[in-house]
Design a protein around this motif. Structure first.
Motif, PDB file in Angstrom:
ATOM      1  N   UNK A 365      55.770  61.554 123.956  1.00 40.93           N
ATOM      2  CA  UNK A 365      57.203  61.258 124.008  1.00 40.93           C
ATOM      3  C   UNK A 365      57.567  60.354 125.177  1.00 40.93           C
ATOM      4  N   UNK A 366      56.691  60.218 126.154  1.00 40.14           N
ATOM      5  CA  UNK A 366      56.964  59.381 127.320  1.00 40.14           C
ATOM      6  C   UNK A 366      56.520  57.954 127.017  1.00 40.14           C
ATOM      7  N   UNK A 367      57.445  57.012 127.189  1.00 35.71           N
ATOM      8  CA  UNK A 367      57.116  55.645 126.805  1.00 35.71           C
ATOM      9  C   UNK A 367      57.770  54.601 127.670  1.00 35.71           C
ATOM     10  N   UNK A 368      58.230  53.520 127.024  1.00 35.72           N
ATOM     11  CA  UNK A 368      58.744  52.354 127.723  1.00 35.72           C
ATOM     12  C   UNK A 368      60.228  52.517 128.053  1.00 35.72           C
ATOM     13  N   UNK A 369      60.695  51.677 128.978  1.00 35.91           N
ATOM     14  CA  UNK A 369      62.098  51.703 129.364  1.00 35.91           C
ATOM     15  C   UNK A 369      63.007  51.416 128.178  1.00 35.91           C
ATOM     16  N   UNK A 370      62.573  50.540 127.308  1.00 32.68           N
ATOM     17  CA  UNK A 370      63.354  50.187 126.128  1.00 32.68           C
ATOM     18  C   UNK A 370      62.672  50.654 124.851  1.00 32.68           C
ATOM     19  N   UNK A 371      62.004  51.778 124.936  1.00 31.01           N
ATOM     20  CA  UNK A 371      61.258  52.268 123.789  1.00 31.01           C
ATOM     21  C   UNK A 371      62.151  52.891 122.741  1.00 31.01           C
ATOM     22  N   UNK A 372      61.571  53.178 121.590  1.00 27.82           N
ATOM     23  CA  UNK A 372      62.324  53.735 120.468  1.00 27.82           C
ATOM     24  C   UNK A 372      62.830  55.139 120.761  1.00 27.82           C
ATOM     25  N   UNK A 373      62.069  55.935 121.530  1.00 31.44           N
ATOM     26  CA  UNK A 373      62.497  57.305 121.820  1.00 31.44           C
ATOM     27  C   UNK A 373      63.765  57.308 122.664  1.00 31.44           C
ATOM     28  N   UNK A 374      63.830  56.422 123.671  1.00 29.08           N
ATOM     29  CA  UNK A 374      65.024  56.358 124.528  1.00 29.08           C
ATOM     30  C   UNK A 374      66.230  55.922 123.726  1.00 29.08           C
ATOM     31  N   UNK A 375      66.041  54.917 122.854  1.00 27.72           N
ATOM     32  CA  UNK A 375      67.164  54.435 122.047  1.00 27.72           C
ATOM     33  C   UNK A 375      67.628  55.489 121.056  1.00 27.72           C
ATOM     34  N   UNK A 376      66.689  56.273 120.504  1.00 33.02           N
ATOM     35  CA  UNK A 376      67.060  57.298 119.536  1.00 33.02           C
ATOM     36  C   UNK A 376      67.885  58.397 120.184  1.00 33.02           C
ATOM     37  N   UNK A 377      67.482  58.846 121.378  1.00 31.69           N
ATOM     38  CA  UNK A 377      68.239  59.889 122.056  1.00 31.69           C
ATOM     39  C   UNK A 377      69.607  59.391 122.470  1.00 31.69           C
ATOM     40  N   UNK A 378      69.715  58.136 122.906  1.00 33.58           N
ATOM     41  CA  UNK A 378      71.009  57.583 123.292  1.00 33.58           C
ATOM     42  C   UNK A 378      71.930  57.486 122.086  1.00 33.58           C
ATOM     43  N   UNK A 379      71.365  57.126 120.914  1.00 30.79           N
ATOM     44  CA  UNK A 379      72.185  57.000 119.719  1.00 30.79           C
ATOM     45  C   UNK A 379      72.664  58.346 119.209  1.00 30.79           C
TER      46      UNK A 379
END
Length: 609
Positions: A365-379
């Motif tokens: 689950x740990x990835x890039x600053x602009x990764x898909x996981x971060x964008x999904x949680x923000x959305x």
């Protein structure tokens, strides 16, 4: 000195009840607050002692503030203490109400007292059929869904905000703050929650500026004042719909079914409004983040007890500190849009095994600053401050920040979160900064000033983001088994022997020579908030502003140049009185020009890059 929060109506009525001669002395009395002594619910002002008797952690009625002087209760001392106390927030972080079968817990936007139960606004005619008289142009809007009383409240707050722009924070004394707080109270009564919340933040910002508080941020106050004026203008003019601009008093909790959660980390929380506690973050199998919190009235001293206190959700028998390294299985779970779990009677939860950060199902689950996981949680969340799970490598340090890059080489600055409970956090970040090349998994999130827009210029210019570092684990860390693979930086003390870099540090991306074309424009807006009208009307300034407008046009920012010139024109004195003295404008032309300029800047900085 950390006083209990005070109800805005109590503050406003106490200030308004002072004789004129005492109101003139109130600002001088408040300026000496740094020399007051506060112990055992007694504030020693030197000339008198004020006893505080908070109800449910807050000052709500006149009986909660008692003074031993002969002029009490209409004395200067009570008003001075209340003018220093934090403003009581509308939504207290209390446990959620018990949900009824078939309906989500919490209150919807429309859950408010009916109009006959709401006290009338002072000076407003309840039987009017038209909107209040306002200096803002009233358009012929066929779908004005705002009530006249709501528009009257918005006009009241608009007038106070316009006065703030006239005088700046240097002239925004207790009387103006009392006017704004009276507006906050009236806005809450009429369910104008977004306007009330923004106005509360403005009053807190004014107080921080006038007391030279280290936490004061002029960009944050500017963004909050822009929010106040924007919402008030929409309500007065009838241009926007209530669904978008009213806001909510409490978050809505809805059923989310069964959940299997693993503890991720825990962070301390302190608020300028007088709340403190902890928040535990958890994650499910899909990578979505959830939270359990214990935040109540108090100061940083209650944080250790909160961390060791029991989790209020279900019957897990876990403390918050234990939950961060354990798991939880829930049935009939409820949560708000931010992922905060409800604790209603129908919720069932039992303890489960935790998952270490180094386990494959969580490490992925740990990835890039602009990764898909971060964008999904923000959305999925209504909050812009959702923690982000990152895989980082330390490059070095710069002043109070750690410089790091993700696996794609994108840079980020990691800093200590704000608040009063930061000593352990600072020491841990100091150790990390001394270990370049250290690979680590990290939980971090945007700073508050990044959320309200004051950090937007960095994004606009393509500069590295700044995140608050909450917890670390995995990578090159060799943590004790008791920590189960991660360290909560606000609680767990690191040791140099835990940090073993496995290689040289990667290069940190260096930003080239970047010129911010809106820097002068932004500073002009902020200076008006700080110093008022005179920051644009003193001799020599108009010539400088016209030069700045010319530079904006050369940068192809003609609209910004026009708005800046309009702000300059609105700030010029209208003329001279019979004695030849400069006379400022009596209307709100400056506020309208400032709102237009601020709205343009916010739209430009928030536009997709």
């Amino acid at each position: 000195m950390k006083l209990p929060p005070a109800d805005p109506l109590l503050v406003a009525e106490t200030i308004a009840g002072l004789p004129a001669r005492l109101q003139k002395r109130l600002d001088a009395a408040v300026s000496g607050a740094s020399g007051w002594q506060y112990a055992d619910e007694v504030v020693d002002l030197g000339s008198a002692k004020v006893t505080l008797r908070p109800e449910q952690g807050a000052l709500r009625r006149p009986e909660n503030v008692l003074c031993d002087c002969l002029l009490a209760p209409g004395c200067l001392h009570r008003a001075a203490v209340l003018s220093v106390a934090p403003v009581l927030e509308a939504e207290t972080p209390a446990p959620e109400p018990v949900e009824s079968a078939g309906s989500p817990e919490g209150h919807q936007v429309g859950d408010r007292p009916s109009d006959p139960e709401v006290p009338p606004l002072v000076g407003a005619e309840e039987d009017r059929t038209g909107p209040p008289t306002s200096s803002i142009e009233q358009p012929d809007h066929p779908a004005n869904l705002w009530k006249p009383t709501e528009q009257a409240v918005a006009q009241m707050i608009w007038d106070g905000a316009a006065q703030l722009l006239e005088s700046g924070t240097v002239g925004a004394g207790a009387a103006l703050q009392g006017q704004l707080l009276a507006g906050v109270h009236q806005a809450r009564l009429r369910a104008l929650h977004r306007l009330a919340s923004a106005t509360t933040r403005v009053v807190s910002g004014i107080r921080a500026a006038r007391s030279d508080d280290a936490s004061f941020s002029l960009p944050s106050l500017t963004a909050d004042l822009l929010e106040v004026l924007a919402v008030a203008h929409v309500v007065i003019s009838g241009r926007g719909g209530p669904d978008q601009w009213r806001g909510t008093a409490r978050t809505v909790y809805q059923g989310v079914g069964g959940l299997r959660l693993a503890g991720l980390c825990m962070e301390p929380v302190t608020s300028a409004a007088g709340y403190a506690g902890v928040v535990v973050w958890l994650t499910d199998a899909d990578g979505r983040l959830w939270s359990v919190s214990d935040v109540k009235p108090g100061d940083a001293e209650r944080i250790p007890a909160s961390a060791s206190g029991p989790v209020a959700v279900g019957e897990t028998g876990l403390s918050h500190r234990e939950l961060t390294r354990a798991g939880m299985i829930m049935a009939s779970a409820t949560a708000n849009p931010d992922g905060r779990l409800g604790s209603g009677n129908a919720v069932r939860a039992v303890r489960a095994a935790g998952v270490a950060w180094t386990e494959p199902q969580l490490a992925v689950r740990f990835g890039l600053l602009n990764g898909q996981a971060a964008e999904a949680n923000s959305a999925r969340s209504a909050s812009a401050r959702v923690p982000r799970l990152l895989s980082l490598t330390v490059c070095g340090s710069e002043r109070d920040a750690i410089l790091a890059v993700d696996d794609a080489g994108e840079g980020v600055r990691l800093v200590v979160p704000g608040g009063d409970h930061r000593q352990v956090h600072r020491e841990n970040l100091r150790l990390l900064a001394d270990k370049p090349g250290l690979r680590m998994l990290a939980v971090a999130r945007p700073r508050p000033d990044d959320v309200n827009g004051s950090a937007a210029p960095a994004r606009f210019l393509g500069l590295p983001a700044t995140l608050e570092l909450i917890a670390i684990g995995g990578g090159d860390l060799r943590l004790p088994a008791a920590l189960n693979g991660h360290a909560d930086l606000g609680f767990d003390r690191l040791s140099p022997r835990y940090l073993r870099p496995s290689g040289p540090p990667p290069p940190y991306p260096q930003a080239g020579e970047v010129t911010d074309p809106l820097l002068a424009y932004r500073r002009r807006l902020q200076r008006v908030v700080s110093g008022g009208r005179r920051t644009l009307s003193v001799p020599g300034v108009p010539q400088d502003v016209r030069k700045e407008a010319a530079l904006l046009r050369r940068e192809q920012l003609a609209t910004a140049a026009t708005l800046l010139e309009g702000l300059l024109a609105a700030a010029q004195p209208a003329g001279r009185d019979v004695f030849g003295r400069l006379a400022g404008g009596a209307d709100d032309e400056l506020a309208r020009a400032w709102l237009a300029a601020g709205t343009y800047q916010r739209a430009l900085l928030e536009a997709p890059q």
